[in-house]
Design an enzyme around this catalytic site. Structure first.
Site, PDB file in Angstrom:
ATOM      1  N   CYS A 124       6.571   1.147   4.841  1.00 47.44           N
ATOM      2  CA  CYS A 124       6.028   1.312   3.537  1.00 47.44           C
ATOM      3  C   CYS A 124       7.294   1.283   2.334  1.00 47.44           C
ATOM      4  O   CYS A 124       8.257   1.117   3.193  1.00 47.44           O
ATOM      5  CB  CYS A 124       5.320   2.638   3.189  1.00 47.44           C
ATOM      6  SG  CYS A 124       6.331   3.947   3.082  1.00 47.44           S
ATOM      7  N   CYS A 128       6.044   9.171   3.369  1.00 46.58           N
ATOM      8  CA  CYS A 128       5.144  10.664   3.218  1.00 46.58           C
ATOM      9  C   CYS A 128       4.045  10.368   3.985  1.00 46.58           C
ATOM     10  O   CYS A 128       3.521   9.252   4.279  1.00 46.58           O
ATOM     11  CB  CYS A 128       5.055  10.823   1.607  1.00 46.58           C
ATOM     12  SG  CYS A 128       3.738  10.040   0.926  1.00 46.58           S
ATOM     13  N   CYS A 138       9.248   5.074  -4.742  1.00 48.42           N
ATOM     14  CA  CYS A 138       8.089   5.675  -4.635  1.00 48.42           C
ATOM     15  C   CYS A 138       8.284   7.256  -5.048  1.00 48.42           C
ATOM     16  O   CYS A 138       9.083   7.791  -4.169  1.00 48.42           O
ATOM     17  CB  CYS A 138       7.367   5.650  -3.257  1.00 48.42           C
ATOM     18  SG  CYS A 138       6.040   6.693  -3.129  1.00 48.42           S
ATOM     19  N   LYS A 170     -11.200   1.605   0.261  1.00 47.03           N
ATOM     20  CA  LYS A 170     -10.564   0.353   0.893  1.00 47.03           C
ATOM     21  C   LYS A 170     -11.642  -0.315   1.765  1.00 47.03           C
ATOM     22  O   LYS A 170     -12.281   0.469   2.570  1.00 47.03           O
ATOM     23  CB  LYS A 170      -9.316   0.888   1.904  1.00 47.03           C
ATOM     24  CG  LYS A 170      -8.394   1.311   0.794  1.00 47.03           C
ATOM     25  CD  LYS A 170      -7.039   1.879   1.586  1.00 47.03           C
ATOM     26  CE  LYS A 170      -5.965   2.183   0.540  1.00 47.03           C
ATOM     27  NZ  LYS A 170      -4.814   2.553   1.368  1.00 47.03           N
ATOM     28  N   LYS A 189      -9.670   6.549  -4.262  1.00 50.20           N
ATOM     29  CA  LYS A 189      -9.700   4.957  -3.654  1.00 50.20           C
ATOM     30  C   LYS A 189     -10.577   4.617  -2.595  1.00 50.20           C
ATOM     31  O   LYS A 189     -10.810   5.540  -1.851  1.00 50.20           O
ATOM     32  CB  LYS A 189      -8.355   4.624  -3.313  1.00 50.20           C
ATOM     33  CG  LYS A 189      -7.662   5.365  -2.020  1.00 50.20           C
ATOM     34  CD  LYS A 189      -6.306   5.206  -1.890  1.00 50.20           C
ATOM     35  CE  LYS A 189      -5.696   6.245  -1.143  1.00 50.20           C
ATOM     36  NZ  LYS A 189      -4.092   5.926  -1.083  1.00 50.20           N
TER      37      LYS A 189
HETATM   38 FE1  SF4 Z   1       5.245   5.405   1.456  1.00 49.07          FE
HETATM   39 FE2  SF4 Z   1       3.851   7.639   0.962  1.00 49.07          FE
HETATM   40 FE3  SF4 Z   1       5.041   6.144  -1.025  1.00 49.07          FE
HETATM   41 FE4  SF4 Z   1       2.871   5.415   0.206  1.00 49.07          FE
HETATM   42  S1  SF4 Z   1       3.085   7.126  -1.184  1.00 49.07           S
HETATM   43  S2  SF4 Z   1       4.563   4.203  -0.129  1.00 49.07           S
HETATM   44  S3  SF4 Z   1       3.105   6.119   2.128  1.00 49.07           S
HETATM   45  S4  SF4 Z   1       6.227   7.120   0.440  1.00 49.07           S
END
Ligand code: SF4
Length: 567
Positions: free
Chosen positions: A432, A477, A438, A213, A211
């Site tokens: 997040c 995470c 997720c 950004k 990715k």
């Molecule tokens: Fe949150 Fe990790 Fe999921 Fe991104 S990948 S939304 S930092 S838990």
């Protein structure tokens, strides 16, 4: 490694891209398969480039397993909103789609995008079609391409803000993938099987190694967290005129637990360019990463690692060689914060703008707090625009003096949080999405951070720190979607209810924090932070920020560069 040619073996994702015929894969077949709510593994990779991720409701995993059912698969859809600006009509369309096809929440992301969660496969195409009907789209909102281009939040604040937003849109348009696959698959364009033999003039069929950004900031506010981006521009203003930008490269947040070869990194500010060169320089940086990024190890594939591996001298030489870019020495600038200005401000054209605090970026009607309904009612009468901010908030922008009382009435009717009534810690918080959707989350973030802040607020109150600005961020995470490594107090999930605690970032987004303590639960967090905050209240110097204080007092060492994050 291929010994004969010494060419690194491409990662499996590179192979998938290579064989995908410019991102088509077998997405159509996966969508049509009635036997599963998910997609084939290869298509799960490819749909990211189309702006959607397959997820599953992890709250229901156990129960579904017990019933011998596959996990409850659903899809996250991310809507690209360059510079974060939408019309009231677009807002209403997003609101209505979240009610009809999503989980009735609207997530405002840290990259000025909308995110729907919980969209079932059978509704995926309809939802993406409706998004496009509203003149927004999802292409390149995820995947190994340039993502949504972020800008300082309010383009209507001044003519310079407008010009910068316009530059952001130009970069976004120029760096958007050209494949027809998106239109063929989601918008019923023709030619799906095999697709036409078009080329991606900029990306090629392998797209980027990872990715990418991009953001632009207008000092003194760093509300787009520009240094956390692969590519960034810091606006340089001379008098009332935007003359150019300082170029920043190699920012990025993610690292992998236990792998010291990975680290978050604050971008280098590498030189100045005049305003007219912004698109050419953007292309040059993207091409550098396309051609030199690591395509065999995705964990080391972001531009930040390419820059550290090859060095800035080589980087600059390549920019000159491929695109004739010659950077001048950096121009002076100064940031004073990363957060948003809440409440009403008036711009130079006389219009008004109100920034609404949206905790964790989650707009939802819950427990009698009808924030989503309130913004919907406002959208029904609003004649201006809405702006999504990089701090997960929303600006009700371009409000005339006549309309202002009407909007104030709605905010009051729904008791929408007045940011001045909450602690500056909460005002400067980001979380997040994490659980339940997720798949990478080890712990809660947006569902938990508000509760933790309730508890931390009590400590702040005792120490008279409620009105002292301190940034706090939490992610489930270390992927870093909520940019936790640029928070003065950062939390990253390790296991349910357990976090790593990081301290010592600057308040302006220019220095990373450092691990202070690993694997702590809520009681330990409170026990650890209480004396440090008390110490800060008693011993800080005038205007000293918390992140600077913990370094001065030796709680953590300053992280002077990404590669020293673990040192
Ligand atoms: Fe949150 Fe990790 Fe999921 Fe991104 S990948 S939304 S930092 S838990």
């Amino acid at each position: 490694m291929d010994d004969e040619q010494n060419i690194p073996t491409p990662s499996p994702i590179e192979v998938i891209k290579d064989n995908s015929n410019y991102l088509r894969g077998t997405i159509n077949e996966s969508l049509a398969d009635p036997l599963t709510g998910g997609m084939q593994p290869i298509d799960q990779v490819l749909i990211k480039f189309h702006g959607t991720y397959q997820q599953q409701d992890r709250d229901l995993d156990e129960e579904r397993k017990h019933q011998k059912l596959e996990p409850l698969y659903s899809f996250l859809i991310r809507v690209r909103v360059p510079a974060g600006v939408t019309t009231p009509e677009q807002w209403l369309a997003m609101d209505s789609l979240s009610e009809e096809y999503g989980d009735k929440t609207l997530k405002l992301t840290t990259r000025q995008a909308f995110q729907f969660h919980g969209v079932l496969k059978r509704n995926l195409k309809k939802t993406i079609q409706e998004i496009n009907k509203s003149l927004l789209d999802t292409i390149a909102a995820c995947g190994d391409v340039n993502r949504n281009v972020m800008c300082s939040a309010n383009p209507f604040e001044s003519p310079i803000h407008a010009e910068v937003a316009d530059d952001g849109r130009k970069i976004s348009a120029y760096l958007t993938p050209q494949t027809n696959a998106y239109h063929e698959i989601w918008l019923d364009g023709k030619l799906v099987e095999g697709g036409e033999k078009e080329e991606e003039p900029l990306y090629g069929k392998l797209y980027l190694p990872r990715k990418f950004k991009t953001a632009i900031a207008i000092p003194p506010r760093n509300d787009s967290d520009v240094l956390s981006n692969d590519l960034g521009f810091i606006a340089i203003v001379d008098g009332e005129k935007l003359i150019g930008y300082n170029l920043t490269v190699g920012g990025g947040m993610a690292y992998t637990f236990g792998n010291k070869e990975t680290y978050p990194r604050v971008a280098d500010v590498v030189g100045y360019l005049s305003k007219d060169k912004i698109v050419n320089v953007s292309e040059a940086v993207l091409v550098f990463q396309r051609d030199h990024g690591n395509r065999s190890e995705r964990k080391n594939a972001r531009l930040k690692y390419t820059v550290d591996r090859l060095g800035l001298d080589f980087f600059k030489a390549e920019l000159k060689r491929t695109h004739g870019v010659i950077l001048e020495p950096n121009r002076e600038y100064k940031f004073d914060s990363m957060g948003d200005k809440y409440g009403w401000i008036q711009s130079t054209d006389g219009l008004w703008h109100y920034t609404v605090f949206v905790e964790g970026g989650k707009l939802v009607d819950k427990n009698g707090y009808l924030a989503k309904t309130a913004i919907r009612e406002i959208a029904q009468i609003h004649k201006g625009t809405f702006i999504l901010t990089g701090n997960q908030n929303v600006v009700i922008a371009q409000v005339s003096a006549t309309q202002k009382p009407l909007i104030e009435k709605i905010l009051k009717k729904f008791k929408i949080i007045n940011a001045s009534a909450i602690s500056l810690l909460r005002q400067n918080s980001i979380a997040c999405a994490a659980l339940p959707y997720c798949g990478l989350a080890f712990a809660e973030a947006e569902r938990y951070l508000p509760t933790l802040i309730d508890k931390l607020d009590k400590i702040l109150e005792v120490n008279d720190l409620l009105q002292t600005p301190i940034s706090i961020r939490m992610t489930g995470c270390p992927n870093g979607c909520g940019r936790p490594f640029l928070a003065e107090i950062g939390f990253v999930g390790r296991a349910p209810g357990i976090y790593n605690l990081y301290l010592g970032a600057s308040f302006t987004g220019e220095r990373l924090n450092k691990l202070y303590v690993e694997m702590v639960n809520e009681d330990q967090i409170i026990e650890i932070l209480s004396p440090i905050l008390q110490h800060y209240a008693q011993s800080r110097t005038k205007d000293e920020h918390f992140g600077d204080f913990v370094i001065r007092k030796g709680y953590v060492k300053a992280t002077t560069a990404g590669k020293y994050f673990h040192a």
